[in-house]
Design an enzyme around this catalytic site. Structure first.
Site, PDB file in Angstrom:
ATOM      1  N   HIS A   1       9.391  70.725  28.521  1.00  0.00           N
ATOM      2  CA  HIS A   1       8.366  70.336  29.964  1.00  0.00           C
ATOM      3  C   HIS A   1       6.836  69.281  28.859  1.00  0.00           C
ATOM      4  O   HIS A   1       6.050  69.722  29.759  1.00  0.00           O
ATOM      5  CB  HIS A   1       7.767  71.206  30.185  1.00  0.00           C
ATOM      6  CG  HIS A   1       9.046  71.856  31.701  1.00  0.00           C
ATOM      7  ND1 HIS A   1       8.684  72.671  32.337  1.00  0.00           N
ATOM      8  CD2 HIS A   1      10.189  70.555  32.031  1.00  0.00           C
ATOM      9  CE1 HIS A   1       9.602  72.870  32.942  1.00  0.00           C
ATOM     10  NE2 HIS A   1      11.606  71.609  32.638  1.00  0.00           N
TER      11      HIS A   1
ATOM     12  N   GLN B   1      10.390  75.906  27.643  1.00  0.00           N
ATOM     13  CA  GLN B   1       9.630  75.340  29.409  1.00  0.00           C
ATOM     14  C   GLN B   1       7.942  75.069  28.996  1.00  0.00           C
ATOM     15  O   GLN B   1       7.681  74.800  30.582  1.00  0.00           O
ATOM     16  CB  GLN B   1       9.756  75.801  30.375  1.00  0.00           C
ATOM     17  CG  GLN B   1      11.348  75.851  30.601  1.00  0.00           C
ATOM     18  CD  GLN B   1      12.299  76.949  31.847  1.00  0.00           C
ATOM     19  OE1 GLN B   1      12.396  76.794  33.078  1.00  0.00           O
ATOM     20  NE2 GLN B   1      11.831  77.836  31.015  1.00  0.00           N
ATOM     21  N   ASN B   2       8.041  76.113  27.607  1.00  0.00           N
ATOM     22  CA  ASN B   2       5.996  76.333  28.076  1.00  0.00           C
ATOM     23  C   ASN B   2       5.716  74.902  27.685  1.00  0.00           C
ATOM     24  O   ASN B   2       6.116  74.147  26.765  1.00  0.00           O
ATOM     25  CB  ASN B   2       6.081  77.017  26.979  1.00  0.00           C
ATOM     26  CG  ASN B   2       7.029  78.884  27.815  1.00  0.00           C
ATOM     27  OD1 ASN B   2       6.702  78.669  28.588  1.00  0.00           O
ATOM     28  ND2 ASN B   2       6.715  79.626  27.035  1.00  0.00           N
ATOM     29  N   VAL B   3       4.465  74.477  27.942  1.00  0.00           N
ATOM     30  CA  VAL B   3       3.777  73.531  26.703  1.00  0.00           C
ATOM     31  C   VAL B   3       2.440  73.411  26.139  1.00  0.00           C
ATOM     32  O   VAL B   3       1.511  72.919  25.866  1.00  0.00           O
ATOM     33  CB  VAL B   3       2.974  72.870  27.983  1.00  0.00           C
ATOM     34  CG1 VAL B   3       3.611  72.203  29.682  1.00  0.00           C
ATOM     35  CG2 VAL B   3       1.838  73.482  29.715  1.00  0.00           C
TER      36      VAL B   3
ATOM     37  N   ASN C   1      12.983  89.879  29.909  1.00  0.00           N
ATOM     38  CA  ASN C   1      12.783  89.594  30.792  1.00  0.00           C
ATOM     39  C   ASN C   1      12.473  90.999  31.400  1.00  0.00           C
ATOM     40  O   ASN C   1      12.805  92.522  31.779  1.00  0.00           O
ATOM     41  CB  ASN C   1      13.768  88.459  32.123  1.00  0.00           C
ATOM     42  CG  ASN C   1      12.270  88.051  32.965  1.00  0.00           C
ATOM     43  OD1 ASN C   1      11.301  88.858  33.519  1.00  0.00           O
ATOM     44  ND2 ASN C   1      12.460  87.182  33.429  1.00  0.00           N
TER      45      ASN C   1
ATOM     46  N   CYS D   1      -6.291  50.639  28.710  1.00  0.00           N
ATOM     47  CA  CYS D   1      -5.918  49.734  30.278  1.00  0.00           C
ATOM     48  C   CYS D   1      -7.334  50.434  31.447  1.00  0.00           C
ATOM     49  O   CYS D   1      -6.789  49.874  32.604  1.00  0.00           O
ATOM     50  CB  CYS D   1      -4.221  50.635  30.827  1.00  0.00           C
ATOM     51  SG  CYS D   1      -4.315  52.044  30.736  1.00  0.00           S
TER      52      CYS D   1
ATOM     53  N   THR E   1      11.426  83.746  31.908  1.00  0.00           N
ATOM     54  CA  THR E   1      11.408  82.410  32.454  1.00  0.00           C
ATOM     55  C   THR E   1      12.402  83.167  33.936  1.00  0.00           C
ATOM     56  O   THR E   1      13.330  83.670  33.521  1.00  0.00           O
ATOM     57  CB  THR E   1      12.495  81.373  32.394  1.00  0.00           C
ATOM     58  OG1 THR E   1      12.240  80.163  33.074  1.00  0.00           O
ATOM     59  CG2 THR E   1      14.106  81.983  31.116  1.00  0.00           C
TER      60      THR E   1
ATOM     61  N   ALA F   1       8.751  90.309  26.331  1.00  0.00           N
ATOM     62  CA  ALA F   1       9.062  89.732  25.856  1.00  0.00           C
ATOM     63  C   ALA F   1       8.575  90.407  23.709  1.00  0.00           C
ATOM     64  O   ALA F   1       9.434  90.225  23.187  1.00  0.00           O
ATOM     65  CB  ALA F   1       8.955  88.469  25.686  1.00  0.00           C
TER      66      ALA F   1
HETATM   67  P1  OAD Z   1       7.781  82.161  35.943  1.00  0.00           P
HETATM   68  O1  OAD Z   1       6.173  82.258  35.974  1.00  0.00           O
HETATM   69  O2  OAD Z   1       8.353  81.196  36.554  1.00  0.00           O
HETATM   70  O3  OAD Z   1       8.519  83.057  35.995  1.00  0.00           O
HETATM   71  C1  OAD Z   1       8.250  83.584  34.802  1.00  0.00           C
HETATM   72  C2  OAD Z   1       9.206  84.988  34.405  1.00  0.00           C
HETATM   73  O4  OAD Z   1       9.059  85.702  33.254  1.00  0.00           O
HETATM   74  C3  OAD Z   1       9.189  86.102  35.386  1.00  0.00           C
HETATM   75  O5  OAD Z   1      10.666  86.057  35.345  1.00  0.00           O
HETATM   76  C4  OAD Z   1       8.304  87.139  35.180  1.00  0.00           C
HETATM   77  O6  OAD Z   1       9.326  87.857  35.465  1.00  0.00           O
HETATM   78  C5  OAD Z   1       8.706  87.395  33.269  1.00  0.00           C
HETATM   79  N1  OAD Z   1       7.798  88.367  32.815  1.00  0.00           N
HETATM   80  C6  OAD Z   1       6.835  87.901  33.028  1.00  0.00           C
HETATM   81  N2  OAD Z   1       5.579  88.059  32.298  1.00  0.00           N
HETATM   82  C7  OAD Z   1       6.774  88.927  30.969  1.00  0.00           C
HETATM   83  C8  OAD Z   1       6.483  88.987  29.443  1.00  0.00           C
HETATM   84  N3  OAD Z   1       5.818  89.766  29.076  1.00  0.00           N
HETATM   85  N4  OAD Z   1       7.957  89.472  28.945  1.00  0.00           N
HETATM   86  C9  OAD Z   1       9.338  89.248  29.478  1.00  0.00           C
HETATM   87  N5  OAD Z   1       9.207  88.792  31.066  1.00  0.00           N
HETATM   88  C10 OAD Z   1       8.251  88.603  31.738  1.00  0.00           C
HETATM   89  O7  OAD Z   1       7.986  80.776  34.374  1.00  0.00           O
HETATM   90  P2  OAD Z   1       8.697  79.525  34.474  1.00  0.00           P
HETATM   91  O8  OAD Z   1      10.448  80.503  34.376  1.00  0.00           O
HETATM   92  O9  OAD Z   1       8.268  79.309  32.503  1.00  0.00           O
HETATM   93  O10 OAD Z   1       7.173  73.774  34.870  1.00  0.00           O
HETATM   94  O11 OAD Z   1       8.569  78.699  34.660  1.00  0.00           O
HETATM   95  C11 OAD Z   1       9.467  77.184  34.930  1.00  0.00           C
HETATM   96  C12 OAD Z   1       8.778  76.044  34.814  1.00  0.00           C
HETATM   97  O12 OAD Z   1       7.851  76.499  36.800  1.00  0.00           O
HETATM   98  C13 OAD Z   1       7.062  75.922  34.726  1.00  0.00           C
HETATM   99  O13 OAD Z   1       7.819  75.179  32.792  1.00  0.00           O
HETATM  100  C14 OAD Z   1       6.784  75.343  34.905  1.00  0.00           C
HETATM  101  C15 OAD Z   1       6.449  76.114  36.630  1.00  0.00           C
HETATM  102  O14 OAD Z   1       6.379  75.053  37.459  1.00  0.00           O
HETATM  103  C16 OAD Z   1       6.631  72.845  35.460  1.00  0.00           C
HETATM  104  O15 OAD Z   1       5.657  73.147  35.380  1.00  0.00           O
HETATM  105  C17 OAD Z   1       7.823  71.470  35.485  1.00  0.00           C
END
Ligand code: OAD
Length: 247
Positions: free
Chosen positions: A124, A106-108, A217, A154, A192, A235
Site C-alpha cells: 500500500h 499493508q502498512n505504510v 490477531n 508540474c 490484519t 503481535a
Molecule cells: P485494520 O485496522 O482493518 O485491522 C487491524 C487488525 O489488527 C484487526 O483485526 C485487529 O483485531 C488487529 N489488532 C489490533 N491490535 C492488535 C495487536 N496489538 N496485535 C495483533 N492484532 C491486533 O487494519 P488492516 O487489516 O491493516 O488500506 O487494514 C487493511 C487496510 O485497510 C489498510 O492497509 C488500509 C485500510 O483501509 C488502505 O488505506 C488502502
C-alpha cells in the site's frame, strides 16, 4: 495458548518457504492507530474510508492532506516494537536454514524497515514518501503551511505515496505477494482484519495452494475459522514467543 505457539513453531521449523502478511495490528503497540479503531480527537467525525480516496482528495484536498500529515507525525514518532523485531529474528532464522522468507505488509509506516527486515513487499505504499496528484512525480521536500503544497515540476497538488481505495496496487509488489502466497508452505497472517482486497485474498490463496496458515490477531477475523492455527493475543507478545522458540 503455549501449546498453540509450540505447534506454530513446529510448523515453522518444518517449512521450506514462509510468507508473512502484516496489517495495522502489528504497529498498534508502536502507538499507530489501526484503521478500524474509531478515530479520536480532531478526526473523530471521519471514517478512514471517507478520507483515503482520490475522490475525497479532489473534493477537499486540505482535509485529506492534513489527515495524512497527522498520521505522518504519528509514524515519525513511532519506533518498531517487539513484534517487528521478532519478524527480523524469524527472517534471520529462515535464511540460516535456506528457507525462503517473504514479508508482505499493508502498512505504510516503514516500521519493518526500521526494525531491520531485509526485504519488505509494501502493498500500500509508504506514507514517508510524497508524490504529485496529477503526474505521480516523486517529491522529496515541501513546505508545510496553510495550503496543500504543490509539485515543483508540474504545479499539481502533492499527496502521500500510498494506495487509496479505488486505486491500483503497485504491480511489482502485488506480483511478488501473490507469488509468495502461491508457493509458500507456511503463511502467517499478523494483525490484519483480512477485509480489504486484494491483500485479504492472500491467506486464502495460500490455503488453496496447500499451505498451512497461522493467524496472529487480538480478535477473530473472517480468516479465523479457516486458519490451521489461530493465535489470539497481541503481535508484540506472540511473535517474540514464536521467534524465541527457534533459538
Ligand atoms: P485494520 O485496522 O482493518 O485491522 C487491524 C487488525 O489488527 C484487526 O483485526 C485487529 O483485531 C488487529 N489488532 C489490533 N491490535 C492488535 C495487536 N496489538 N496485535 C495483533 N492484532 C491486533 O487494519 P488492516 O487489516 O491493516 O488500506 O487494514 C487493511 C487496510 O485497510 C489498510 O492497509 C488500509 C485500510 O483501509 C488502505 O488505506 C488502502
Amino acid at each position: 495458548m503455549t501449546d498453540d505457539i509450540h505447534r506454530a513453531r513446529e510448523l515453522l521449523d518444518h517449512a521450506t518457504a514462509v510468507a508473512v502478511l502484516t496489517g495495522a495490528g502489528i504497529s498498534a503497540e508502536s502507538g499507530i492507530p489501526t484503521f478500524r479503531d474509531a478515530l479520536t480527537g480532531l478526526w473523530a467525525n471521519f471514517r478512514p474510508e471517507d478520507l483515503a480516496t482520490p475522490e475525497a482528495f479532489e473534493a477537499n484536498p486540505k482535509l485529506v492532506w492534513d489527515w495524512y500529515a497527522w498520521r505522518r507525525g504519528a509514524v515519525a514518532n513511532a519506533l518498531p516494537n517487539a513484534g517487528h523485531r521478532a519478524l527480523v529474528a524469524i527472517e534471520r532464522q529462515c535464511r540460516e536454514h535456506q528457507v525462503d522468507f517473504t514479508l508482505i505488509t499493508q502498512n505504510v509506516d516503514g516500521l519493518h524497515w526500521a526494525a531491520g527486515s531485509l526485504r519488505v513487499v509494501e502493498l500500500h505504499g509508504n506514507i514517508r514518501r510524497v508524490k504529485c496528484f496529477d503526474q505521480g512525480h516523486a517529491v522529496d521536500r515541501w513546505e508545510a503551511g496553510e495550503q496543500v503544497p504543490t509539485c515543483p515540476q508540474c504545479g499539481s497538488l502533492l499527496r502521500p505515496d500510498v494506495v487509496w481505495f479505488g486505486e491500483a496496487l503497485p504491480s511489482d509488489a502485488l506480483a511478488a505477494a501473490f507469488a509468495a502466497a502461491r508457493t509458500c508452505d507456511l503463511f502467517f497472517c499478523v494483525g490484519t482484519s483480512t477485509v480489504v482486497e486484494p491483500a485479504a485474498s492472500l491467506p486464502f490463496l495460500a490455503l488453496e495452494s496447500g499451505a498451512r496458515v497461522i493467524e496472529l490477531n487480538s480478535a477473530a477475523t473472517p480468516l479465523t475459522p479457516h486458519a490451521t492455527v489461530s493465535l489470539r493475543g497481541t503481535a508484540a507478545q506472540l511473535l517474540p514467543a514464536l521467534a524465541l522458540q527457534g533459538q
